[in-house]
Design an enzyme around this catalytic site. Structure first.
Site, PDB file in Angstrom:
ATOM      1  N   HIS A 108      40.744  34.581  32.942  1.00  0.00           N
ATOM      2  CA  HIS A 108      40.372  34.286  34.328  1.00  0.00           C
ATOM      3  C   HIS A 108      38.868  34.140  34.404  1.00  0.00           C
ATOM      4  CE1 HIS A 108      40.823  38.619  33.683  1.00  0.00           C
ATOM      5  NE2 HIS A 108      39.789  38.787  34.488  1.00  0.00           N
ATOM      6  N   HIS A 110      35.727  34.364  36.748  1.00  0.00           N
ATOM      7  CA  HIS A 110      35.247  34.903  38.026  1.00  0.00           C
ATOM      8  C   HIS A 110      34.192  33.951  38.601  1.00  0.00           C
ATOM      9  CE1 HIS A 110      36.809  39.112  37.575  1.00  0.00           C
ATOM     10  NE2 HIS A 110      36.673  38.868  36.275  1.00  0.00           N
TER      11      HIS A 110
HETATM   12  P1  5GP Z   1      38.600  41.623  34.462  1.00  0.00           P
HETATM   13  O1  5GP Z   1      37.853  42.905  34.304  1.00  0.00           O
HETATM   14  O2  5GP Z   1      39.888  41.596  33.659  1.00  0.00           O
HETATM   15  O3  5GP Z   1      37.734  40.432  34.228  1.00  0.00           O
HETATM   16  O4  5GP Z   1      38.957  41.545  35.988  1.00  0.00           O
HETATM   17  C1  5GP Z   1      40.252  41.527  36.492  1.00  0.00           C
HETATM   18  C2  5GP Z   1      40.120  41.264  37.970  1.00  0.00           C
HETATM   19  O5  5GP Z   1      41.402  41.031  38.489  1.00  0.00           O
HETATM   20  C3  5GP Z   1      39.505  42.413  38.743  1.00  0.00           C
HETATM   21  O6  5GP Z   1      38.352  41.940  39.418  1.00  0.00           O
HETATM   22  C4  5GP Z   1      40.612  42.840  39.707  1.00  0.00           C
HETATM   23  O7  5GP Z   1      40.111  43.174  40.970  1.00  0.00           O
HETATM   24  C5  5GP Z   1      41.494  41.616  39.757  1.00  0.00           C
HETATM   25  N1  5GP Z   1      42.899  41.910  39.962  1.00  0.00           N
HETATM   26  C6  5GP Z   1      43.637  42.827  39.298  1.00  0.00           C
HETATM   27  N2  5GP Z   1      44.916  42.812  39.738  1.00  0.00           N
HETATM   28  C7  5GP Z   1      44.962  41.839  40.696  1.00  0.00           C
HETATM   29  C8  5GP Z   1      46.025  41.362  41.530  1.00  0.00           C
HETATM   30  O8  5GP Z   1      47.168  41.802  41.476  1.00  0.00           O
HETATM   31  N3  5GP Z   1      45.713  40.360  42.389  1.00  0.00           N
HETATM   32  C9  5GP Z   1      44.456  39.836  42.477  1.00  0.00           C
HETATM   33  N4  5GP Z   1      44.248  38.865  43.358  1.00  0.00           N
HETATM   34  N5  5GP Z   1      43.438  40.289  41.715  1.00  0.00           N
HETATM   35  C10 5GP Z   1      43.696  41.272  40.841  1.00  0.00           C
END
Ligand code: 5GP
Ligand code: ZN
Length: 146
Positions: A108, A110
């Site tokens: 993903h 950001h």
């Molecule tokens: P990472 O640290 O893996 O880059 O970030 C994962 C992101 O996914 C976090 O910012 C978290 O808030 C978001 N996230 C986790 N679970 C969900 C979800 O069920 N729905 C949405 N919309 N965002 C999520």
């Protein structure tokens, strides 16, 4: 084959569940290959993530022909932030692997809307570790692998 999305990993993946419509999300953009939805815990108003619809854990796992489509989704969302949220700039980042802080193992990107004086950091604030090798040594290592 590492080029196709992993079926078993995708079964319990929260982002795959969002793609399949099994879990709710505030979707802002979707096409055949990518989806963009709001982060459930926004770091700033408008914090959005762009994902490939297929389950790939890291950028290196994404088939080359799909990488451009993901990045085009990122470009579109970034442009929309400038127009609709009056963003003056955007910060775009990937926690690309667990050691980099990736929590959800589905790639993903950001995207954060940014404004002059918003108090946020830059890519330069992520890590500061003095290098042991010279720039030339590192250049040779990377060049040799590309
Ligand atoms: P990472 O640290 O893996 O880059 O970030 C994962 C992101 O996914 C976090 O910012 C978290 O808030 C978001 N996230 C986790 N679970 C969900 C979800 O069920 N729905 C949405 N919309 N965002 C999520
Ligand atoms: Zn997934």
């Amino acid at each position: 084959m590492s080029q196709s999305p992993t079926q078993s990993a995708s079964a319990g993946c929260i982002f795959c569940r969002i793609v399949r419509g099994e879990a709710p999300a505030h979707v802002v953009y979707e096409d055949e290959h990518v989806m963009a939805f709001l982060d459930i815990h926004p770091l700033v108003e408008g914090h959005t993530m762009v994902i490939p619809k297929g389950h790939y854990e890291t950028l290196e796992a994404v088939p080359p022909e799909l990488v451009g489509k993901v990045f085009e989704g990122v470009r579109k969302v970034s442009e929309a932030m400038r127009r609709a949220l009056r963003a003056e700039a955007t910060t775009i980042g990937i926690n690309n692997g667990r050691a980099a802080g990736q929590v959800v193992p589905h790639l993903h990107v950001h995207i954060l809307p940014r404004y002059a004086g918003d108090g946020g950091g830059t890519i330069h604030s992520i890590i500061h570790r003095p290098a042991n090798k010279s720039l030339e040594e590192v250049q040779k290592l990377l060049q040799g692998s590309l």
